[in-house]
Design an enzyme around this catalytic site. Structure first.
Site, mmCIF file in Angstrom:
data_model
loop_
_atom_site.group_PDB
_atom_site.id
_atom_site.type_symbol
_atom_site.label_atom_id
_atom_site.label_comp_id
_atom_site.label_asym_id
_atom_site.label_seq_id
_atom_site.Cartn_x
_atom_site.Cartn_y
_atom_site.Cartn_z
ATOM 1 N N PRO A 53 0.738 -1.271 -0.172
ATOM 2 C CA PRO A 53 0.139 0.030 0.102
ATOM 3 C C PRO A 53 0.779 1.283 -0.008
ATOM 4 O O PRO A 53 1.365 1.517 0.975
ATOM 5 C CB PRO A 53 -0.806 -0.208 1.345
ATOM 6 C CG PRO A 53 0.163 -1.026 2.045
ATOM 7 C CD PRO A 53 0.963 -1.852 1.201
ATOM 8 N N MET A 54 1.092 1.982 -1.131
ATOM 9 C CA MET A 54 1.881 2.851 -1.311
ATOM 10 C C MET A 54 1.012 4.391 -1.471
ATOM 11 O O MET A 54 0.388 4.467 -2.495
ATOM 12 C CB MET A 54 2.849 2.835 -2.322
ATOM 13 C CG MET A 54 3.787 1.730 -2.219
ATOM 14 S SD MET A 54 4.568 1.179 -3.789
ATOM 15 C CE MET A 54 3.200 0.185 -4.747
ATOM 16 N N HIS A 212 9.270 4.742 3.205
ATOM 17 C CA HIS A 212 9.542 4.916 4.515
ATOM 18 C C HIS A 212 9.797 3.181 5.145
ATOM 19 O O HIS A 212 9.300 2.261 4.766
ATOM 20 C CB HIS A 212 8.520 5.433 5.134
ATOM 21 C CG HIS A 212 8.447 6.805 4.587
ATOM 22 N ND1 HIS A 212 7.620 7.392 3.664
ATOM 23 C CD2 HIS A 212 8.890 7.972 5.127
ATOM 24 C CE1 HIS A 212 7.701 8.644 3.548
ATOM 25 N NE2 HIS A 212 8.590 9.240 4.419
ATOM 26 N N ALA A 245 9.519 -8.084 2.549
ATOM 27 C CA ALA A 245 9.569 -6.919 1.885
ATOM 28 C C ALA A 245 10.813 -6.272 1.520
ATOM 29 O O ALA A 245 11.326 -6.364 2.973
ATOM 30 C CB ALA A 245 8.454 -5.928 2.454
ATOM 31 N N GLY A 246 11.087 -5.413 0.496
ATOM 32 C CA GLY A 246 12.354 -5.057 0.595
ATOM 33 C C GLY A 246 13.166 -5.547 -0.415
ATOM 34 O O GLY A 246 13.982 -6.465 -0.109
ATOM 35 N N GLY A 247 13.773 -5.067 -1.453
ATOM 36 C CA GLY A 247 14.441 -5.447 -2.634
ATOM 37 C C GLY A 247 13.823 -6.548 -3.115
ATOM 38 O O GLY A 247 14.769 -7.138 -4.101
ATOM 39 N N GLY A 268 6.823 -3.094 -4.072
ATOM 40 C CA GLY A 268 6.510 -1.798 -4.086
ATOM 41 C C GLY A 268 6.881 -1.403 -5.419
ATOM 42 O O GLY A 268 6.187 -0.756 -6.142
ATOM 43 N N THR A 269 8.199 -1.158 -5.409
ATOM 44 C CA THR A 269 8.932 -0.466 -6.734
ATOM 45 C C THR A 269 8.443 -1.200 -7.892
ATOM 46 O O THR A 269 8.487 -0.315 -8.905
ATOM 47 C CB THR A 269 10.451 -0.490 -6.483
ATOM 48 O OG1 THR A 269 10.941 0.018 -5.127
ATOM 49 C CG2 THR A 269 11.147 0.466 -7.561
#
Length: 393
Positions: A53-54, A212, A245-247, A268-269
């Protein structure tokens, strides 16, 4: 024997007593073949691919297209919860639109709720006091499958507990709605607190994430298995899932997340560049042209401060593409002067000065297909990677 047949029959969702044991055996096999995430989120496929959720990126169209490919999409529900907050009618409108979009997908069940989730940022002082009265009723009306919570202010330690309690109370008062509570964290200590407060899913967000995150952070390679071990050892009687999450931007990252102990992989990205996202075109172009995320993304407070955003608690910073304002900050420019320069550049449309949130996996993003295609291709690649690894053993 009949009592046993009735019990088994009810276990698999029917009250008939004449169901054949062959049929029941097939149902049992199907249930056992499903992952826990597929049971929790009907209509999803394994491995579970999640769109984060961005803010200013996620929207009902993006989330519904992720759902179309049997992933779990999230919209952003906002961060202000007072009765006069514009976020409330926006949330209502988003969920209404999501329902309309999902109803056009024949294989998605919207009669028993929405097969998407909603995310909230909780550092506002009104989160604890107003969420239950203003936001929970909107959620109960639309019944999303999950509620994602992030960034309570450490100065208000009861916020997360009170919001979770508000979600549970609304669920208990709403027939047919049992949402999974998802809590995003960046440390094992925060994961432990989330588990103690009743989280169903813990999102272990590593430092490679865009946007964030916790200032003090580890990568998913160490964070995810340590959180997984903590949950298993300290909460043995609870069903708590861990998402990574992340990368993560492709199937290799998803396969790695599963090996680390995650039951879902959050991106996300990767979804920012999808045509359904609300990201500005210059941000899509910047992401698609970037490479070497280790050198060209950076975690810093300056990404917020140069935009005049000082609202985030000091516990959280953010990762973005390296930009001129960051270079100016490193060179010693006073933040107020940098903020003035940034504002002037924005008014002139000088995109080189702008902040574009990005994970360090940006170098793996080379195309911008629709969100449904991203979801399916990443899942398929993950399964192929797993098959190839298995073949080498």
């Amino acid at each position: 024997m009949r009592a046993l047949a009735v019990h088994i029959s009810r276990r698999f969702g029917t009250t008939t007593t004449t169901r054949s044991f062959a049929t029941m055996s097939a149902a049992a096999a199907h249930s056992q073949s499903q992952s826990r995430m597929q049971r929790w989120f009907p209509g999803t496929a394994h491995p579970l691919i999640v769109s984060a959720p961005m803010a200013f990126v996620s929207n009902p169209r993006l989330a519904s297209e992720v759902a179309r490919a049997d992933g779990l999409g999230f919209i952003q529900g906002g961060r202000t919860f007072k009765p006069d907050s514009p976020a409330l009618p926006q949330l209502e409108a988003q969920l209404t639109l999501a329902r309309t979009l999902l109803q056009s997908q024949p294989h998605k069940d919207t009669q028993h709720g929405l097969p998407i989730g909603v995310g909230f940022v909780l550092f506002s002082e009104c989160a604890a006091t107003h969420f239950g009265a203003t936001t929970a009723p909107i959620l109960a009306c639309h019944r999303p499958a999950a509620v994602w919570l992030f960034a309570p202010d450490p100065a208000r330690p009861d916020t997360l507990q009170r919001v979770i309690e508000a979600v549970r109370a609304a669920s208990a008062a709403t027939e047919g709605w049992d949402p999974r509570v998802v809590v995003q964290v960046g440390t094992v200590a925060a994961a432990r607190q989330a588990a103690e407060l009743g989280a169903d899913v813990i999102v272990a967000q590593g430092a490679d994430a865009g946007g964030h995150q916790f200032v003090q952070a580890a990568g998913v390679v160490s964070l995810v298995p340590e959180v997984r071990d903590m949950v298993r050892n300290e909460f043995p009687g609870r069903e708590i899932a861990v998402w990574a999450a992340g990368g993560i931007a492709d199937g290799r990252g998803v396969a790695a997340a599963l090996a680390l102990g995650a039951e879902g992989a959050v991106m996300g990205t990767r979804y920012m560049v999808a045509p359904e996202s609300d990201a500005e075109d210059y941000k899509r172009k910047a992401l698609l042209s970037a490479s070497d995320g280790a050198a060209n993304t950076v975690k810093s407070y300056v990404h917020d401060h140069v935009q005049g955003n000082w609202t985030w608690p000091a516990l959280y910073d953010a990762r973005a593409l390296v930009h001129q304002s960051y270079h100016d900050d490193v060179a010693g420019m006073a933040i107020k002067d940098n903020e003035v320069r940034y504002k002037a550049a924005k008014e002139k449309g000088e995109v080189s000065m702008m902040v574009t949130w990005s994970g360090s996996s940006v170098g793996l993003i080379r195309s911008a297909p629709p969100a449904a295609e991203i979801t399916k291709s990443v899942r398929d690649e993950a399964l192929e990677v797993i098959r190839e690894l298995k073949a080498t053993l």
